[in-house]
Design a protein around this motif. Structure first.
Motif, PDB file in Angstrom:
ATOM      1  N   THR A   1      -4.226 -31.733  35.685  1.00 36.63           N
ATOM      2  CA  THR A   1      -5.665 -31.585  35.470  1.00 36.63           C
ATOM      3  C   THR A   1      -6.393 -32.918  35.540  1.00 36.63           C
ATOM      4  O   THR A   1      -5.798 -33.995  35.437  1.00 36.63           O
ATOM      5  CB  THR A   1      -5.940 -30.935  34.103  1.00 36.63           C
ATOM      6  OG1 THR A   1      -5.464 -31.808  33.074  1.00 36.63           O
ATOM      7  CG2 THR A   1      -5.252 -29.587  34.002  1.00 36.63           C
ATOM      8  N   TRP A   2      -7.710 -32.833  35.669  1.00 40.54           N
ATOM      9  CA  TRP A   2      -8.594 -33.998  35.796  1.00 40.54           C
ATOM     10  C   TRP A   2      -8.481 -34.904  34.578  1.00 40.54           C
ATOM     11  O   TRP A   2      -8.277 -36.116  34.709  1.00 40.54           O
ATOM     12  CB  TRP A   2     -10.018 -33.482  35.964  1.00 40.54           C
ATOM     13  CG  TRP A   2     -11.087 -34.524  35.993  1.00 40.54           C
ATOM     14  CD1 TRP A   2     -11.769 -35.025  34.916  1.00 40.54           C
ATOM     15  CD2 TRP A   2     -11.628 -35.166  37.148  1.00 40.54           C
ATOM     16  NE1 TRP A   2     -12.699 -35.951  35.323  1.00 40.54           N
ATOM     17  CE2 TRP A   2     -12.641 -36.060  36.693  1.00 40.54           C
ATOM     18  CE3 TRP A   2     -11.378 -35.090  38.522  1.00 40.54           C
ATOM     19  CZ2 TRP A   2     -13.376 -36.846  37.556  1.00 40.54           C
ATOM     20  CZ3 TRP A   2     -12.125 -35.871  39.378  1.00 40.54           C
ATOM     21  CH2 TRP A   2     -13.106 -36.742  38.906  1.00 40.54           C
ATOM     22  N   CYS A   3      -8.612 -34.337  33.401  1.00 42.31           N
ATOM     23  CA  CYS A   3      -8.600 -35.139  32.178  1.00 42.31           C
ATOM     24  C   CYS A   3      -7.253 -35.831  31.983  1.00 42.31           C
ATOM     25  O   CYS A   3      -7.196 -37.028  31.686  1.00 42.31           O
ATOM     26  CB  CYS A   3      -8.918 -34.249  30.977  1.00 42.31           C
ATOM     27  SG  CYS A   3      -8.894 -35.102  29.394  1.00 42.31           S
ATOM     28  N   SER A   4      -6.164 -35.096  32.148  1.00 44.09           N
ATOM     29  CA  SER A   4      -4.831 -35.666  31.921  1.00 44.09           C
ATOM     30  C   SER A   4      -4.532 -36.784  32.907  1.00 44.09           C
ATOM     31  O   SER A   4      -3.939 -37.806  32.535  1.00 44.09           O
ATOM     32  CB  SER A   4      -3.769 -34.568  32.020  1.00 44.09           C
ATOM     33  OG  SER A   4      -3.950 -33.608  31.010  1.00 44.09           O
TER      34      SER A   4
ATOM     35  N   GLN B   1     -12.625 -25.659  38.730  1.00 46.41           N
ATOM     36  CA  GLN B   1     -12.646 -25.179  37.362  1.00 46.41           C
ATOM     37  C   GLN B   1     -11.228 -25.077  36.800  1.00 46.41           C
ATOM     38  O   GLN B   1     -10.983 -25.450  35.640  1.00 46.41           O
ATOM     39  CB  GLN B   1     -13.338 -23.814  37.298  1.00 46.41           C
ATOM     40  CG  GLN B   1     -13.459 -23.254  35.885  1.00 46.41           C
ATOM     41  CD  GLN B   1     -14.179 -21.916  35.864  1.00 46.41           C
ATOM     42  OE1 GLN B   1     -14.498 -21.343  36.905  1.00 46.41           O
ATOM     43  NE2 GLN B   1     -14.448 -21.403  34.674  1.00 46.41           N
ATOM     44  N   THR B   2     -10.298 -24.616  37.594  1.00 45.50           N
ATOM     45  CA  THR B   2      -8.913 -24.488  37.142  1.00 45.50           C
ATOM     46  C   THR B   2      -8.322 -25.850  36.791  1.00 45.50           C
ATOM     47  O   THR B   2      -7.560 -25.978  35.828  1.00 45.50           O
ATOM     48  CB  THR B   2      -8.062 -23.821  38.236  1.00 45.50           C
ATOM     49  OG1 THR B   2      -8.603 -22.527  38.546  1.00 45.50           O
ATOM     50  CG2 THR B   2      -6.617 -23.675  37.787  1.00 45.50           C
TER      51      THR B   2
ATOM     52  N   GLY C   1     -10.012 -28.367  35.725  1.00 44.85           N
ATOM     53  CA  GLY C   1     -10.784 -29.020  34.680  1.00 44.85           C
ATOM     54  C   GLY C   1     -11.705 -30.117  35.174  1.00 44.85           C
ATOM     55  O   GLY C   1     -12.066 -31.014  34.399  1.00 44.85           O
TER      56      GLY C   1
ATOM     57  N   SER D   1      -4.623 -34.346  27.140  1.00 41.41           N
ATOM     58  CA  SER D   1      -5.456 -33.226  27.586  1.00 41.41           C
ATOM     59  C   SER D   1      -6.541 -32.803  26.608  1.00 41.41           C
ATOM     60  O   SER D   1      -7.622 -32.366  27.031  1.00 41.41           O
ATOM     61  CB  SER D   1      -4.565 -32.008  27.893  1.00 41.41           C
ATOM     62  OG  SER D   1      -3.837 -31.619  26.727  1.00 41.41           O
ATOM     63  N   ARG D   2      -6.290 -32.931  25.292  1.00 39.70           N
ATOM     64  CA  ARG D   2      -7.235 -32.328  24.348  1.00 39.70           C
ATOM     65  C   ARG D   2      -7.741 -33.274  23.256  1.00 39.70           C
ATOM     66  O   ARG D   2      -8.758 -32.975  22.616  1.00 39.70           O
ATOM     67  CB  ARG D   2      -6.581 -31.113  23.676  1.00 39.70           C
ATOM     68  CG  ARG D   2      -6.218 -29.996  24.639  1.00 39.70           C
ATOM     69  CD  ARG D   2      -5.598 -28.823  23.927  1.00 39.70           C
ATOM     70  NE  ARG D   2      -4.344 -29.182  23.259  1.00 39.70           N
ATOM     71  CZ  ARG D   2      -3.170 -29.248  23.867  1.00 39.70           C
ATOM     72  NH1 ARG D   2      -3.088 -28.999  25.164  1.00 39.70           N
ATOM     73  NH2 ARG D   2      -2.078 -29.567  23.199  1.00 39.70           N
TER      74      ARG D   2
END
Length: 438
Positions: A351-354, A174-175, A177, A80-81
């Motif tokens: 989420t999108w990224c994960s 937005q929630t 990502g 995620s980050r």
């Protein structure tokens, strides 16, 4: 299970298997520039090792326990980050996936698969049709691009499908990502994005295969023709073609085709024999630069029909189009093995990224197995009494041989037994088919 009957083969497998962990390290080294920080590289190595492990479930919690981490925070941070060059990682995946299976007779294959989900928070989820369940379910659907040669196949790119219920809801995007530049795109449009990216990366291919979702899209077909990429894509029986004598559906063409138009050809060899069908090829409207056809496949016993639109920048024989049509099923095998062996569908991220990062690492893990299978098939002489090492067998041996205090003779003995039993079964199927053809 003893190995006395095949000690030399068992020794060869043992030597080959001992190279696999080092080759996994080589894969990590290949992608290390995309992972930026050393701790990110170590976490990625643990993640790939966990994805290849025979765990009942694969998520950040179970993978962290398998890797000996005190908690799942490292994996959650990676997904995620952490700083990762995802575009570069996809480029490395494409390069790696084509390096070992080779570049001869390569075909790009488009298809989508769905993951069943509960709730409404996971990015892209809604009630929609998915072939995984064969019906409308609460699911997340993604489009994938596979790279296939006679020596192997792997998934090399992916796009998450966002329904309009998501793209019309900015707060929901937005929630989850989702980047601001992402808008609604149909599955054929997502497929076109991946094809364009693959060609920009100089992926060596002359053919694209796909099912009906993509074959019926005129814009995608036109894009492939502009790139002078041949294609064999399924269509519905109601698909209309322009013929010299006027418009007609492919279903009507099957009824009107004379008996002499049909040829019996094998789509590809299978575990139970050659996959023979009756095929008919009919010239369609001419392309600005190339040839177009309608291809019809008829099942030999049930008479069930399947239809394809075909294009090539120059004349090719029917046998070539049939071979491309038969190659499409490789993506189904990639989905099955990617999910069963590398946890492609077992993510528990929202989420999108994960989601993108989990899928990328799962595709890398599966590409590693496909690469090892291609390497061993190339380096080891073929033996009639044994089938070649498969991705499933390599994953099993990788975990069994490098477990704590393994019984190596027992593990190798069972591997040889399985491969010998499968080779005998295959030979019996082929002999029975040859007898039936007489």
């Amino acid at each position: 299970m003893k190995t006395k009957k095949n000690p030399a083969v068992a020794a060869d497998i043992s030597v080959a298997a001992r190279r696999w962990p080092h080759r996994l390290n080589d894969l990590i080294h290949t992608i290390s520039d995309r992972l930026v920080r050393p701790e990110t590289q170590h976490t990625a190595h643990d993640l790939l090792g966990g994805l290849l492990a025979p765990l009942a479930r694969k998520n950040c919690w179970t993978l962290a326990k398998h890797a000996g981490h005190p908690n799942p925070h490292h994996f959650q941070h990676l997904l995620s980050r952490a700083r990762i060059n995802e575009v570069g990682l996809v480029e490395d995946l494409r390069t790696y996936a084509r390096t070992h299976p080779g570049e001869q007779d390569a075909v790009l294959i488009l298809d989508e698969t769905g993951d069943l989900k509960k709730g409404t928070e996971t990015v892209g989820v809604q009630r929609q049709y998915t072939g995984t369940a064969g019906r409308i379910e609460n699911a997340q659907v993604a489009v994938y691009l596979a790279y296939a040669t006679p020596a192997g196949h792997a998934l090399v790119d992916h796009r998450l499908y966002l329904p309009r219920s998501w793209t019309n809801d900015p707060q929901r995007l937005q929630t989850a990502g989702v980047p601001e530049h992402v808008a609604f795109a149909t599955k054929p449009a997502l497929a076109e994005q991946m094809i364009t990216a693959a060609l920009a990366a100089h992926t060596p291919t002359a053919w694209v295969a796909a099912d009906e979702v993509y074959g019926r899209n005129p814009h995608l077909r036109r894009t492939l023709e502009e790139h002078r990429l041949g294609y064999v894509m399924a269509v519905a029986r109601t698909e209309r073609l322009m013929l010299p004598c006027g418009p007609a559906t492919v279903g009507e063409l099957a009824v009107l085709a004379p008996g002499t138009a049909w040829q019996r050809l094998s789509a590809r060899p299978g575990a139970k024999g050659q996959r023979f069908y009756d095929w008919a090829l009919i010239d369609a409207e001419p392309a600005p630069s190339g040839c177009r056809w309608a291809l019809i496949r008829r099942h030999r016993t049930t008479g069930e029909l399947a239809f394809y639109r075909c294009y090539a920048p120059e004349m090719v024989p029917l046998k070539r189009l049939v071979a491309v049509a038969g190659r499409r099923w490789r993506v189904e095998e990639s989905f099955q093995q990617g999910k069963g062996l590398a946890g492609l569908d077992e993510h528990q991220v929202r989420t999108w990224c994960s989601w993108h990062r989990w899928s990328l690492f799962a595709m890398l893990a599966y590409a590693f197995l496909a690469a090892m299978a291609a390497i061993e098939a190339r380096q080891s002489p073929s033996m009639a009494e044994l089938i070649a090492l498969t991705c499933n067998e390599i994953a099993h041996l990788l975990n069994a041989l490098f477990a704590t205090d393994p019984d190596i003779e027992h593990v190798l003995g069972w591997s040889l037994f399985r491969r010998s039993h499968q080779a005998n079964a295959r030979q019996c199927h082929y002999r029975r088919q040859a007898f039936q053809e007489l």
